[in-house]
Design a protein around this motif. Sequence first.
Motif, mmCIF file in Angstrom:
data_model
loop_
_atom_site.group_PDB
_atom_site.id
_atom_site.type_symbol
_atom_site.label_atom_id
_atom_site.label_comp_id
_atom_site.label_asym_id
_atom_site.label_seq_id
_atom_site.Cartn_x
_atom_site.Cartn_y
_atom_site.Cartn_z
ATOM 1 N N SER A 74 0.779 -1.193 -0.002
ATOM 2 C CA SER A 74 -0.063 0.050 -0.087
ATOM 3 C C SER A 74 0.738 1.293 -0.168
ATOM 4 O O SER A 74 0.401 2.196 -0.530
ATOM 5 N N ALA A 75 2.015 1.180 0.738
ATOM 6 C CA ALA A 75 2.730 2.525 0.777
ATOM 7 C C ALA A 75 3.483 2.704 -0.503
ATOM 8 O O ALA A 75 3.607 3.726 -1.067
ATOM 9 N N ASN A 76 4.044 1.693 -1.046
ATOM 10 C CA ASN A 76 4.628 1.770 -2.389
ATOM 11 C C ASN A 76 3.514 2.359 -3.566
ATOM 12 O O ASN A 76 3.987 3.006 -4.469
ATOM 13 N N ALA A 77 2.383 1.724 -3.495
ATOM 14 C CA ALA A 77 1.355 2.433 -4.089
ATOM 15 C C ALA A 77 1.217 3.597 -4.144
ATOM 16 O O ALA A 77 1.127 4.475 -5.205
ATOM 17 N N VAL A 78 1.091 4.265 -2.868
ATOM 18 C CA VAL A 78 0.926 5.656 -2.677
ATOM 19 C C VAL A 78 2.079 6.229 -3.331
ATOM 20 O O VAL A 78 1.946 7.264 -4.069
ATOM 21 N N LEU A 79 3.401 5.889 -2.849
ATOM 22 C CA LEU A 79 4.690 6.433 -3.172
ATOM 23 C C LEU A 79 4.705 6.600 -4.889
ATOM 24 O O LEU A 79 4.984 7.402 -5.385
ATOM 25 N N HIS A 80 4.236 5.643 -5.557
ATOM 26 C CA HIS A 80 4.267 5.607 -7.199
ATOM 27 C C HIS A 80 2.979 6.092 -7.770
ATOM 28 O O HIS A 80 2.594 5.867 -8.931
ATOM 29 N N ARG A 81 2.140 6.598 -6.910
ATOM 30 C CA ARG A 81 0.810 7.523 -7.349
ATOM 31 C C ARG A 81 -0.165 6.742 -8.114
ATOM 32 O O ARG A 81 -1.015 6.838 -8.932
ATOM 33 N N VAL A 82 -0.351 5.196 -7.547
ATOM 34 C CA VAL A 82 -1.251 4.394 -8.089
ATOM 35 C C VAL A 82 -2.278 3.746 -6.993
ATOM 36 O O VAL A 82 -3.134 3.219 -7.160
ATOM 37 N N GLY A 83 -2.245 4.641 -5.758
ATOM 38 C CA GLY A 83 -2.962 3.956 -4.643
ATOM 39 C C GLY A 83 -4.281 4.113 -5.085
ATOM 40 O O GLY A 83 -5.272 3.197 -4.492
ATOM 41 N N ALA A 84 -4.905 4.986 -5.700
ATOM 42 C CA ALA A 84 -6.306 5.257 -6.019
ATOM 43 C C ALA A 84 -6.887 3.872 -7.051
ATOM 44 O O ALA A 84 -8.201 3.800 -7.014
ATOM 45 N N ARG A 85 -5.870 3.466 -7.765
ATOM 46 C CA ARG A 85 -6.390 2.354 -8.460
ATOM 47 C C ARG A 85 -5.900 1.047 -8.102
ATOM 48 O O ARG A 85 -6.142 0.063 -8.648
#
Length: 280
Positions: A152-163
């Motif tokens: 989840s942290a890496n998804a946010v870091l790479h700006r794909v958290g919303a998807r």
Amino acid sequence: MSGQTAAKAMVAATARLRAAGVPDPARDARLLLAHAARIEASRVTLIAPEDLAPEIAERYDQLISLRAIRVPVSHLVGERDFYGRRFKVSGEVLDPRPETETLIEAALSAPFDHVLDLGVGSGAILVTLLAERPSATGLGVDLSEAACLQASANAVLHRVGARADIRRSDWFEAVEGRFDLIVSNPPYIALSEMDALAPEVRQHEPELALTDGGDGLGAYRHIAAGAPDYLLPGGRLLVEIGPTQAQAVSRLFQAAGLSGLRVIPDLDGRDRVVVAYLPR
Ligand SMILES: C[S@@+](CC[C@H](N)C(=O)[O-])C[C@H]1O[C@@H](n2cnc3c(N)ncnc32)[C@H](O)[C@@H]1O
């Protein structure tokens, strides 16, 4: 190490790491000096003639001591590069490996809109696929809560958290819906092979990420059994494998009713990815 130039400190550190059996001591001595000095590795040459500040020398000494007992560099610096992006890692997730980029290339070679990543770990696969395909959405699952947090942290870091939807699940247990792409790099090392692993892997990476505790095919049996219920007709399944597992994994997928089987080698020419499709 204080009172000496960065170059001399690096030479001494390289010798210490070599004596400890570290496979590429000069590279690691350089990367860890960059981390201690809080500079990019490409700038180490620039500071080589300079005296090391005492706090940097002390930090460097600690890092080298830890590397000498075979703590992986990625854990010491807290990150690892994968497919051109920098991922946060820790001892609680598998370090993304360069050979897994073979699976990424294969996944990106055809269109997909909705991807499921079984055993998401650091998120390296799911996050990369979503970052490369800005219109896609994805679900990543892992039995390890720590892995889910890291992904989840890496998804946010790479700006794909919303998807990216990331949740704890024992393989398909908490998965709903169907996907046009399912990917997985599951634990595939047989229990009998664990003792032969490098200390960095055996002692510092989570066992759950490495082995199924049996013959190394346990995860593929779960994936083969579940995939037909979670793939859309014509959907693709891509799994990473160990170099000797292509035939066994292909047979499992065929027996589960999947078709179009193909084995893709990695850059070293070893079998690395098995592809299968759910018939339309
Ligand atoms: C080889 S690691 C791959 C991690 C990441 N996908 C990568 O390629 O770097 C395998 C992952 O599967 C997870 N795993 C192991 N058993 C599982 C299970 N029963 N259900 C879901 N995930 C599981 C582990 O926690 C680990 O994160």
